[in-house]
Design a protein around this motif. Structure first.
Motif, PDB file in Angstrom:
ATOM      1  N   ALA A   6       0.822  -1.206   0.000  1.00 16.04           N
ATOM      2  CA  ALA A   6       0.000   0.000   0.000  1.00 16.04           C
ATOM      3  C   ALA A   6       0.857   1.258   0.000  1.00 16.04           C
ATOM      4  N   TYR A   7       2.031   1.217   0.661  1.00 15.34           N
ATOM      5  CA  TYR A   7       2.870   2.402   0.736  1.00 15.34           C
ATOM      6  C   TYR A   7       3.405   2.786  -0.642  1.00 15.34           C
ATOM      7  N   GLY A   8       3.890   1.805  -1.380  1.00 19.50           N
ATOM      8  CA  GLY A   8       4.407   2.101  -2.707  1.00 19.50           C
ATOM      9  C   GLY A   8       3.325   2.550  -3.664  1.00 19.50           C
ATOM     10  N   THR A   9       2.149   1.926  -3.565  1.00 24.18           N
ATOM     11  CA  THR A   9       1.030   2.326  -4.416  1.00 24.18           C
ATOM     12  C   THR A   9       0.613   3.758  -4.128  1.00 24.18           C
ATOM     13  N   PHE A  10       0.605   4.127  -2.839  1.00 24.11           N
ATOM     14  CA  PHE A  10       0.262   5.501  -2.488  1.00 24.11           C
ATOM     15  C   PHE A  10       1.252   6.487  -3.098  1.00 24.11           C
ATOM     16  N   CYS A  11       2.534   6.205  -2.999  1.00 25.71           N
ATOM     17  CA  CYS A  11       3.548   7.122  -3.534  1.00 25.71           C
ATOM     18  C   CYS A  11       3.398   7.295  -5.037  1.00 25.71           C
ATOM     19  N   MET A  12       3.245   6.197  -5.753  1.00 22.05           N
ATOM     20  CA  MET A  12       3.085   6.287  -7.202  1.00 22.05           C
ATOM     21  C   MET A  12       1.803   7.022  -7.562  1.00 22.05           C
ATOM     22  N   SER A  13       0.725   6.756  -6.836  1.00 19.82           N
ATOM     23  CA  SER A  13      -0.536   7.442  -7.110  1.00 19.82           C
ATOM     24  C   SER A  13      -0.417   8.933  -6.862  1.00 19.82           C
ATOM     25  N   ALA A  14       0.269   9.317  -5.794  1.00 21.41           N
ATOM     26  CA  ALA A  14       0.440  10.732  -5.481  1.00 21.41           C
ATOM     27  C   ALA A  14       1.239  11.440  -6.566  1.00 21.41           C
TER      28      ALA A  14
END
Length: 338
Positions: free
Chosen positions: A49-57
């Motif tokens: 979830a952390y990596g997905t959040f960063c890429m989404s941001a």
């Protein structure tokens, strides 16, 4: 409504959208943002979830910044039914918060000085280090835009460019962090008191979003009541509500009668209700301070009504207000009044 278009015969393209300090900053945002998610997607890697959040941001900020630059360069933002100044100020603040979070989260969870095992190897480490550097630059450029567009004393500007308007975005962002912690096994449903705290967070979040939405869509000046007074009253109520939550939540989560004052020894890290309760408590106090600061700054600003409809009245109002309120930041949704 959106701001009026230039009269026929004027230039179709606005070179100032890319040559001004704000325009140059937005171009740097696009360059650094593209470099960041390209490095991560190519060899840096991300997961969970952390990596997905960063890429989404990063992707979200890049896409919306590209639209802002394109609309301002082609002057098409005048066709939109929203207050462009309020929209860009709100987005710049939101992008600053998102990029700041991603610039912290990605290095914390993915970047190490030692090389990971094969097949990733040292190449993946180098890409992650480079992505972390560019992520920090993305944050710096968005923060720079906020500084460049923030309202100055005596200036007539959009509400979202004032300190009070920018704090609204921060309050909503912090509320989202609180909601994220609440859904992570926080056990807020055990007591009516903690359920009250959740209601406080929800009501204040909705109220803040409504204020931002009314400002961005340019509807604040078309209401049949003084919007500025309503905002101040709402902010005062939000301060009182958050004050109650700041007292109730710690008592029912960390008092020995209802909870645990320290982290239980058998509670697994990462899925422990006590950790979520602590996060909620910390950010409750953080948001309470933001609402207090918002209430304090709200006393220094004034809404200037219906300036966009009558040019003569506009000049008189500006002249009058410049003399009376040189030391107070003003705001006006000029696009919303046209």
């Amino acid at each position: 409504m959106g701001s009026t278009m230039d009269p026929p015969g004027g230039p179709y393209l606005n070179l100032g959208a890319v040559t001004s300090p704000v325009g140059t900053t937005r171009l740097l945002q696009l360059a650094f943002g593209c470099a960041t998610f390209s490095l991560v997607a190519h060899r840096g890697g991300f997961d969970a979830a952390y990596g997905t959040f960063c890429m989404s941001a990063w992707c979200f900020c890049f896409a919306l910044t590209g639209l802002v630059v394109a609309f301002e360069f082609t002057r098409l933002h005048g066709c939109l039914r929203l207050s462009w100044g309020n929209f860009t100020a709100a987005f710049a603040m939101l992008a600053t918060l998102l990029s700041a979070t991603a610039a912290i989260v990605y290095p914390l969870y993915f970047t190490r000085l030692e090389c990971p095992p094969e097949p990733e190897g040292c190449t993946a480490r180098d890409f992650r280090l480079a992505a972390s550097v560019f992520a920090a630059l993305v944050f710096v450029t968005y923060a720079t835009e906020v500084v460049l567009t923030r309202a100055r004393p005596g200036q007539v500007t959009s509400y979202m460019a004032t300190v009070s308007g920018l704090l609204k975005i921060v309050q909503a962002f912090v509320a989202c962090i609180i909601f994220g912690a609440l859904v992570q096994e926080s056990r807020y449903g055990r007591f009516v008191a903690t359920q009250w705290c959740v209601a406080v967070y929800s009501v204040c979040f909705i109220g803040t979003v409504v204020v931002v939405g009314m400002s961005v869509t340019g509807r604040a000046g078309t209401l049949g009541f003084p919007f500025d007074r309503v905002v101040v009253v709402y902010t005062f109520l939000a301060v009182m509500l958050y004050l109650s939550a700041a007292v109730v939540w710690p008592v029912f989560c960390f008092d020995p009668k209802y909870g645990s004052p320290s982290r239980p020894s058998g509670c697994p890290q990462g899925s422990c209700p006590w950790d979520s309760q602590l996060v909620v408590a910390i950010f409750t106090y953080v948001n309470f301070l933001f609402y207090v600061a918002d209430l304090a700054y709200s006393q220094r600003i004034r809404f200037v009504p219906t300036l966009g409809s009558w040019p003569g009245m506009k000049r008189k109002w500006i002249s009058f207000l410049d003399k009376r309120m040189q030391k107070e930041p003003l705001h006006i949704d000029k696009e919303g009044q046209s």
